[in-house]
Write a protein that holds these residues in place. Structure first.
Motif, PDB file in Angstrom:
ATOM      1  N   TRP A  86      -4.778   7.038  10.023  1.00  0.00           N
ATOM      2  CA  TRP A  86      -3.691   7.875  10.183  1.00  0.00           C
ATOM      3  C   TRP A  86      -3.079   7.716  11.621  1.00  0.00           C
ATOM      4  O   TRP A  86      -3.687   7.632  12.331  1.00  0.00           O
ATOM      5  N   ASN A  87      -1.644   7.530  11.659  1.00  0.00           N
ATOM      6  CA  ASN A  87      -1.144   7.395  12.780  1.00  0.00           C
ATOM      7  C   ASN A  87      -0.096   8.554  13.070  1.00  0.00           C
ATOM      8  O   ASN A  87       0.985   8.552  12.129  1.00  0.00           O
ATOM      9  N   GLY A 121      -2.783   5.575   5.346  1.00  0.00           N
ATOM     10  CA  GLY A 121      -2.943   4.767   4.130  1.00  0.00           C
ATOM     11  C   GLY A 121      -3.702   5.509   3.335  1.00  0.00           C
ATOM     12  O   GLY A 121      -4.836   5.681   3.316  1.00  0.00           O
ATOM     13  N   PHE A 167       0.843  -1.382  -0.156  1.00  0.00           N
ATOM     14  CA  PHE A 167       0.147  -0.030  -0.024  1.00  0.00           C
ATOM     15  C   PHE A 167       0.869   1.271   0.028  1.00  0.00           C
ATOM     16  O   PHE A 167       2.173   1.365   0.244  1.00  0.00           O
ATOM     17  N   GLY A 180       1.835   8.391   9.319  1.00  0.00           N
ATOM     18  CA  GLY A 180       1.633   7.618   8.284  1.00  0.00           C
ATOM     19  C   GLY A 180       0.276   7.396   8.020  1.00  0.00           C
ATOM     20  O   GLY A 180      -0.828   7.019   9.042  1.00  0.00           O
TER      21      GLY A 180
HETATM   22  P1  ATP Z   1      -3.990  -1.431  11.514  1.00  0.00           P
HETATM   23  O1  ATP Z   1      -4.314  -1.536  12.966  1.00  0.00           O
HETATM   24  O2  ATP Z   1      -5.148  -1.211  10.841  1.00  0.00           O
HETATM   25  O3  ATP Z   1      -3.430  -2.876  10.862  1.00  0.00           O
HETATM   26  P2  ATP Z   1      -1.493  -0.404  11.827  1.00  0.00           P
HETATM   27  O4  ATP Z   1      -1.642  -0.005  13.320  1.00  0.00           O
HETATM   28  O5  ATP Z   1      -0.981  -1.509  11.496  1.00  0.00           O
HETATM   29  O6  ATP Z   1      -3.225  -0.385  11.266  1.00  0.00           O
HETATM   30  P3  ATP Z   1       0.497   1.816  11.202  1.00  0.00           P
HETATM   31  O7  ATP Z   1       1.403   0.788  11.374  1.00  0.00           O
HETATM   32  O8  ATP Z   1       0.251   2.810  12.322  1.00  0.00           O
HETATM   33  O9  ATP Z   1      -1.103   0.844  11.190  1.00  0.00           O
HETATM   34  O10 ATP Z   1       0.334   2.398   9.697  1.00  0.00           O
HETATM   35  C1  ATP Z   1      -0.324   3.741   9.460  1.00  0.00           C
HETATM   36  C2  ATP Z   1      -1.184   3.821   8.542  1.00  0.00           C
HETATM   37  O11 ATP Z   1      -1.100   2.863   7.223  1.00  0.00           O
HETATM   38  C3  ATP Z   1      -2.570   3.139   8.768  1.00  0.00           C
HETATM   39  O12 ATP Z   1      -3.391   4.088   9.555  1.00  0.00           O
HETATM   40  C4  ATP Z   1      -3.231   2.740   8.015  1.00  0.00           C
HETATM   41  O13 ATP Z   1      -4.155   3.657   7.172  1.00  0.00           O
HETATM   42  C5  ATP Z   1      -2.249   2.307   7.008  1.00  0.00           C
HETATM   43  N1  ATP Z   1      -1.991   0.902   6.976  1.00  0.00           N
HETATM   44  C6  ATP Z   1      -1.601   0.141   7.944  1.00  0.00           C
HETATM   45  N2  ATP Z   1      -1.494  -1.115   7.465  1.00  0.00           N
HETATM   46  C7  ATP Z   1      -1.997  -1.070   6.250  1.00  0.00           C
HETATM   47  C8  ATP Z   1      -2.116  -2.289   5.457  1.00  0.00           C
HETATM   48  N3  ATP Z   1      -1.848  -3.541   5.804  1.00  0.00           N
HETATM   49  N4  ATP Z   1      -2.955  -2.037   4.232  1.00  0.00           N
HETATM   50  C9  ATP Z   1      -3.280  -0.615   3.848  1.00  0.00           C
HETATM   51  N5  ATP Z   1      -3.146   0.255   4.887  1.00  0.00           N
HETATM   52  C10 ATP Z   1      -2.566   0.048   5.732  1.00  0.00           C
END
Ligand code: ATP
Ligand code: MG
Length: 860
Positions: free
Chosen positions: A186-187, A214, A63, A212
């Motif tokens: 968003w994080n 998505g 992604f 970050g």
């Molecule tokens: P989730 O709990 O949904 O798996 P995450 O905590 O793993 O998210 P982060 O590591 O904080 O997500 O990544 C930042 C952003 O990237 C997330 O807010 C999300 O929008 C996007 N994102 C994360 N993992 C994925 C994925 N496997 N596919 C698509 N977008 C993703």
């Protein structure tokens, strides 16, 4: 997306990977504010979403992560204000649907709740939209050690009005509860700490904002969809899948009108899997990572195989399928990512070949599985052994769910527990093999490392920091110097070796590698006084040889493009002191004439003795204007180094010869295929070529001496071959005549026992002739025949039995059995048909007795 020079990570899994060296303080942070989009892949290691992908509608393997960054500039307040402004004022998301989380704190780590973040959020959202989150969700860590800090996530409640009424609970209660309609987009990470090897935290020297978001999830919110796959990021690919398979994909909206069947759900999942994995695999190949059976290549192969088996099982695709979707992907994404468009042919070709190969294995696996199922059924069993299922998985890439599916169709179960035990065992084996333990860095002095190796091979230095590394029970140390002439392994060129020394001691540097934008020197032991001043000295023999090979690689790349065409694209390179290897895209074997042409061109450039024309710190765009060749999937800074030798001009950080003449001579020694559409050339230069020439010359000298040093060697050899052929034919004729004569004599001499003609003989003869003789004798005798021949050839005994058919049908004899029994006397074994059999052995002295034994066994 594919990380090339970091031993700790195979793929970019978060936007911050690319900025790691800035965050760790080993690269200039200017400019301190940035924004970017980063291709990420979450399929291995700390972030692994692979098994979710396709089953849910918001996790992908690959992604795009959108990020904004502050390296010691704005911090929590700035990041929160900007995020809010962007989502609500610019993109017009409904603020009522947004929830934010803040870190609740951790008493055992002595970190309080992130009240600061909560305070800034309170400027924008009501209190009941701010949620406390635990360490798992709200404390971000890069890995077991390294930068970390609390984070604040933004979640969107995207439920339909009907869903909201039906559930009767607020979005707040669904945040971080794996609800597919209340998801994080968003994080915002507030990096403030560094986690040390003993688990403790220290303050980071500068505060970092790392956010970050998505892209695919954001698009979904903007387009008012409820599944990432219903947006125009994925729909064109899904439409193509529907067209190719004749099956239908049911969107979220359509599903609201009428619930779908289990079969349709399987199709939906499979189409999502294929659409997703198509992207991951295509982008990996475009970034230079081909599927293979090790490391990063194996991860890509597994993703592709996952798609193939979903397509195979649920979309009825028994032939390659994914590669047919590549054109659609290129239309959709090729403008934003030109590397896709430029390499479309390669991507399709590699994908098709991988698909075909895996489908063949699947076929084999299915065969094995049906055998196992038949066996189980015949024993009245109901459950397939989990170890067997694991073996199918391990050797044929046959996943458990497919095994289960096929078993279910046959009314059988699979012992999943046993399967998991085996899987666990294998994982542990892999983990133990790869485990590397790093201690914390011991800092001796502050400062950044300066690389001086383009200009010097010796330089005064101090050790800035060192640490101990343990790998597979081996211990060594890594040193970082303040000034270093050592080139760390990078871009395919091996690292420098050498020493650091002073009056008191000399420490050998066995290797150098790159990590986080600096050279790390590997030593077996630490100096007695690590704070002393040293002289760092590179082993210049090795370095010069590597440099010559690297320069030759550039000339080779240039010459290949001239001779074969512009489609030639570097796909891998290895340069060491004694050899060079170059992988490139090209769709057929390079012919001998083409190779010769390339060699001539390179050697011409060597003789022109073109000087190195090197430009350091050139802005990226300017370098492109100079016509320098950049590699797809390579990470380049804002400023790059350009290396030019006449018409050959490349982006390159490697060590080169000061002029092409220093290469001496260039010779290709091998051309082969490494994967679909990828060829490999291996070549030698300079002294290695000289050695090669000597070897060839020596060989030729020996060959000449065989022919009395004849002047016209070719003519003499050709004459010998012709003579040899003629003599061979003559010998065959003589032999046939001899066999004819012997056969006649033996038949004449034959005894007759109870109406059976018995031919017995022990004689020297070649095996083929012995067979011929036996058949001639049989043809010459009209009635019942027992013929036993003991022949020797080069001291090896052979026993042959030939009988007329009535000996088998009426006397009940079997030549095969008889020969086995009698062969014991010549310490051998054999067999054959009832009327004709042979045995070879070791003991020629027993041959006569063995012949008599056969006659005795016949009981005439
Ligand atoms: P989730 O709990 O949904 O798996 P995450 O905590 O793993 O998210 P982060 O590591 O904080 O997500 O990544 C930042 C952003 O990237 C997330 O807010 C999300 O929008 C996007 N994102 C994360 N993992 C994925 C994925 N496997 N596919 C698509 N977008 C993703
Ligand atoms: Mg996740």
């Amino acid at each position: 997306m594919v990380i090339k020079d970091d031993p700790t990570l195979m793929f970019t899994n978060a936007g911050m990977n690319q900025w790691k060296d800035i965050i760790l303080g080993t690269r200039d942070p200017e400019p301190r504010r940035r924004a970017d989009t980063q291709k990420c892949l979450r399929v291995s290691g700390k972030h692994n979403d692979l098994e979710e992908v396709g089953h849910d509608t918001y996790h992908h393997t690959m992604f795009e992560m959108l990020g904004n960054w502050s390296f010691g500039d704005y911090f929590k307040e700035g990041a929160i204000d900007m995020a809010w402004e962007y989502l609500v004022d610019v993109l017009k998301l409904n603020p009522e649907d947004l929830y934010v989380t803040v870190f609740e704190g951790s008493p055992e780590e002595n970190i309080p709740r992130d009240d600061e973040a909560a305070k800034y959020w309170a400027k924008h959202v009501p209190e009941d939209h701010i949620i406390n989150g635990n360490k798992h969700d709200n404390f971000w860590e890069m890995g077991d050690t390294g930068p970390c800090g609390p984070c604040s996530e933004i979640h969107v409640d995207s439920r339909t009005p009907e869903q909201r009424t039906a559930s009767g609970i607020s979005g707040r209660e669904l945040v971080n509860k794996d609800d597919p309609q209340v998801i994080e987009i968003w994080n915002l990470v507030f990096m403030q700490f560094n986690r040390k090897a003993d688990g403790s935290l220290e303050k980071l020297s500068m505060n970092v904002i790392d956010t970050g978001m998505g892209f695919e999830r954001l698009v979904r919110m903007l387009q008012g969809k409820h599944s990432n796959y219903d947006t125009d990021v994925f729909q064109p690919i899904i439409k193509a899948e529907q067209q190719l398979t004749g099956l239908k994909y049911v969107t979220f909206e359509e599903e609201q009108d009428a619930p779908i069947t289990k079969e349709q759900d399987d199709i939906n999942v499979a189409m999502r899997v294929c659409a997703d994995h198509l992207r991951a695999v295509s982008f990996s190949i475009a970034d230079g990572q081909l599927p293979s059976n090790a490391k990063a290549g194996y991860v890509i192969r597994r993703i592709l195989r996952r798609a193939v088996r979903y397509a195979y099982t649920f979309l009825g695709q028994k032939e390659g399928f994914l590669y047919k979707l590549v054109p659609t992907l290129v239309v959709e994404m090729g403008d934003a990512f030109p590397e896709l468009k430029a390499q479309q042919q390669l991507i399709s070709k590699v994908m098709k070949e991988e698909e075909d190969a895996f489908l063949r294995t699947l076929d084999k696996g299915i065969g094995m599985l049906s055998d196992a199922i038949d066996e189980l059924k015949s024993q009245g069993g109901k459950e397939l052994n989990g170890e067997k299922a694991f073996r199918l998985f391990d050797t044929y890439g046959f996943p458990l769910d497919l095994t289960e599916l096929i078993c279910r169709e046959n009314g059988l179960m699979v012992n999943e527990e046993q399967f998991n035990v085996e899987m666990q065992k294998q994982k542990e084996r892999a983990r133990n093999a790869a485990a590397v333990e790093n201690s914390d860095w011991t800092e001796l002095a502050q400062g950044e490392q300066q690389f001086v190796g383009y200009d010097y091979t010796e330089y005064e230095c101090h050790i800035l920091r060192y640490r101990k590394v343990t790998q597979k029970k081996n211990e060594f140390y890594e040193l970082v110097l303040d000034y270093t002439p050592f080139y760390g392994e990078m871009g395919g060129q091996v690292g420098d070796a050498g020493v650091i020394c002073n009056e008191a001691e000399t420490i050998e540097i066995i290797d150098s590698k790159r990590e986080n934008n600096q050279t790390v020197h590997i030593v077996k032991q630490l100096p007695k006084d690590p704070t002393a001043q040293f002289m760092a000295c590179v082993d210049t023999d090795k370095r010069d040889a590597s440099a010559a090979n690297h320069t030759a690689t550039h000339l080779l790349d240039y010459a290949l493009k001239q001779v074969l065409g512009d489609h030639v694209e570097q796909k891998g390179s290895f340069v060491s002191p004694d050899t060079l290897r170059f992988d490139f895209s090209h769709f057929q074997k390079v012919t001998d004439e083409e190779l010769r042409q390339v060699e001539r061109m390179v050697n011409d450039m060597i003789r022109q003795n073109i000087p190195l024309d090197e430009h350091r710190e050139v802005p990226f765009d300017e370098a492109k204007k100079l016509g320098a060749i950049a590699l797809f999937g390579e990470k380049y800074g804002d400023k790059v180094r350009v290396v030019r030798f006449g018409p050959s001009c490349e982006f390159c950080g490697g060590i080169h010869a000061s002029s092409t003449g220093r290469i001496g001579f260039f010779k290709i020694v091998a051309e082969s295929s490494v994967a679909a559409g990828i060829r490999r050339i291996e070549a030698k230069t300079g002294k290695e070529c000289e050695e090669l020439l000597y070897k060839t010359e020596d060989l030729l000298r020996v060959v000449k001496s065989f022919f009395n040093n004849a002047k016209d060697l070719q003519g003499v050899i050709r004459k010998y071959i012709e003579e040899h052929d003629t003599m061979k034919k003559e010998i065959e004729t003589f032999q046939a005549q001899a066999v004819e004569r012997i056969a006649r004599q033996l038949v004449e001499k034959a005894r007759e026992v109870n109406g059976v003609k018995v031919v017995r003989s022990v004689l020297p003869m070649e095996p083929a002739a012995a067979k011929d003789l036996a058949f001639k004798i049989r043809a010459a005798v009209e009635g019942s025949l027992l013929c036993v021949l003991g022949t020797t050839y080069q001291e090896k005994p052979q026993l042959s039995i030939m009988m007329s058919d009535d000996m088998v049908s009426e006397h009940g004899l079997n030549a095969g059995q008889m020969v086995r029994e009698a062969a014991k006397l010549i310490q051998g074994g054999g067999g054959g048909q009832p009327h004709y059999a042979q045995a070879g052995g070791k003991n020629a002295d027993g041959l006569s007795a063995a012949v008599d034994k056969v006659i005795e066994l016949a009981k005439l």
